[in-house]
Design a protein around this motif. Sequence first.
Motif, PDB file in Angstrom:
ATOM      1  N   ALA A 190      -4.107  30.810 -45.739  1.00 32.06           N
ATOM      2  CA  ALA A 190      -4.669  30.868 -44.386  1.00 32.06           C
ATOM      3  C   ALA A 190      -4.104  29.752 -43.513  1.00 32.06           C
ATOM      4  O   ALA A 190      -4.016  28.595 -43.947  1.00 32.06           O
ATOM      5  CB  ALA A 190      -6.189  30.752 -44.458  1.00 32.06           C
ATOM      6  N   GLY A 191      -3.707  30.106 -42.297  1.00 31.25           N
ATOM      7  CA  GLY A 191      -3.158  29.125 -41.374  1.00 31.25           C
ATOM      8  C   GLY A 191      -1.668  28.925 -41.501  1.00 31.25           C
ATOM      9  O   GLY A 191      -1.077  28.180 -40.720  1.00 31.25           O
ATOM     10  N   ILE A 192      -1.041  29.579 -42.472  1.00 32.27           N
ATOM     11  CA  ILE A 192       0.396  29.476 -42.687  1.00 32.27           C
ATOM     12  C   ILE A 192       1.047  30.787 -42.242  1.00 32.27           C
ATOM     13  O   ILE A 192       0.547  31.866 -42.590  1.00 32.27           O
ATOM     14  CB  ILE A 192       0.724  29.221 -44.179  1.00 32.27           C
ATOM     15  CG1 ILE A 192       0.050  27.941 -44.669  1.00 32.27           C
ATOM     16  CG2 ILE A 192       2.233  29.170 -44.407  1.00 32.27           C
ATOM     17  CD1 ILE A 192       0.514  26.682 -43.965  1.00 32.27           C
ATOM     18  N   PRO A 193       2.125  30.754 -41.490  1.00 26.21           N
ATOM     19  CA  PRO A 193       2.770  32.005 -41.083  1.00 26.21           C
ATOM     20  C   PRO A 193       3.286  32.773 -42.288  1.00 26.21           C
ATOM     21  O   PRO A 193       3.698  32.176 -43.299  1.00 26.21           O
ATOM     22  CB  PRO A 193       3.917  31.546 -40.185  1.00 26.21           C
ATOM     23  CG  PRO A 193       4.180  30.134 -40.576  1.00 26.21           C
ATOM     24  CD  PRO A 193       2.844  29.571 -40.977  1.00 26.21           C
ATOM     25  N   ASP A 194       3.264  34.081 -42.190  1.00 29.99           N
ATOM     26  CA  ASP A 194       3.803  34.897 -43.271  1.00 29.99           C
ATOM     27  C   ASP A 194       5.288  34.599 -43.459  1.00 29.99           C
ATOM     28  O   ASP A 194       5.982  34.255 -42.502  1.00 29.99           O
ATOM     29  CB  ASP A 194       3.642  36.386 -42.949  1.00 29.99           C
ATOM     30  CG  ASP A 194       2.189  36.838 -43.001  1.00 29.99           C
ATOM     31  OD1 ASP A 194       1.364  36.140 -43.611  1.00 29.99           O
ATOM     32  OD2 ASP A 194       1.900  37.904 -42.418  1.00 29.99           O
ATOM     33  N   PRO A 195       5.785  34.740 -44.693  1.00 31.29           N
ATOM     34  CA  PRO A 195       7.214  34.467 -44.915  1.00 31.29           C
ATOM     35  C   PRO A 195       8.101  35.458 -44.172  1.00 31.29           C
ATOM     36  O   PRO A 195       7.825  36.655 -44.137  1.00 31.29           O
ATOM     37  CB  PRO A 195       7.371  34.598 -46.429  1.00 31.29           C
ATOM     38  CG  PRO A 195       6.218  35.443 -46.870  1.00 31.29           C
ATOM     39  CD  PRO A 195       5.094  35.119 -45.936  1.00 31.29           C
TER      40      PRO A 195
END
Length: 254
Positions: A190-195
């Motif tokens: 959560a809070g991290i952009p998708d790869p």
Amino acid sequence: MPLPLGAVAQGAVPAGTSTDGSVPQHVAIIMDGNGRWAASRGLPRIAGHRAGAEAVTRCLRAARRQGVEYLTLYAFSSENWRRGPDEVADLTGLLRFYVRHKVAELHREQVRILFVGEVHRFGSDLCDELARAEQLTAHNTGLTLLLALSYGGRNDIVQATKAIARAVQRGELDPDTIDENMMSRHLLTAGIPDPDLVVRTSGEHRISNFLLWQSAYAEFVFLDSLWPDFDETTFAQVLEIYGRRERRFGARPA
């Protein structure tokens, strides 16, 4: 001296928002081939894991120089617990060594470190060290390094579903409001952009339960080379392949 990458974005960030379209914002790597690398040289498997750890250092250096903002490394899958106890002990010891001896250096280079997965399975002492590493680097503004430890993509989705179900059960959430964004907010990332880009080494063409939800629209590159041989030239070649791709996110070509 740390390379300036700009401030780390806060909150959920859509994939593919790099200022330079040829450079992915988030690269995720399935590091595979340590054992085969060692076997081909007549060495014990731990030698391959140690060589793989050195490849991580080269990969981090390359990612920072290329302007990648997020790097996720599949360091220990939930299935890896099925390996022999000696190999699991070797991997755990190697993890402990690098947390103790490399975190200060990464902190000086402004790398933010996050661990995703069932890290409690490594025991309280090592969990405490991982937590201290996260706390020490929490406010760094360079590359964000995510290490997937005892991680499984299916379990990630299951735990997110349970959390949402509990919120519904408590009356805090209307089931009709559940959507993809809500699911993403309950994942371990959560809070991290998708790869934007998922890379696997060693010639295998599968994703092995890695970031299943998050990789829905990622580009995939499969390399024949073994992970311990991964270096900055390899990283540049992967980015060159990515730069030639046209990402449509399900839309028809113009």
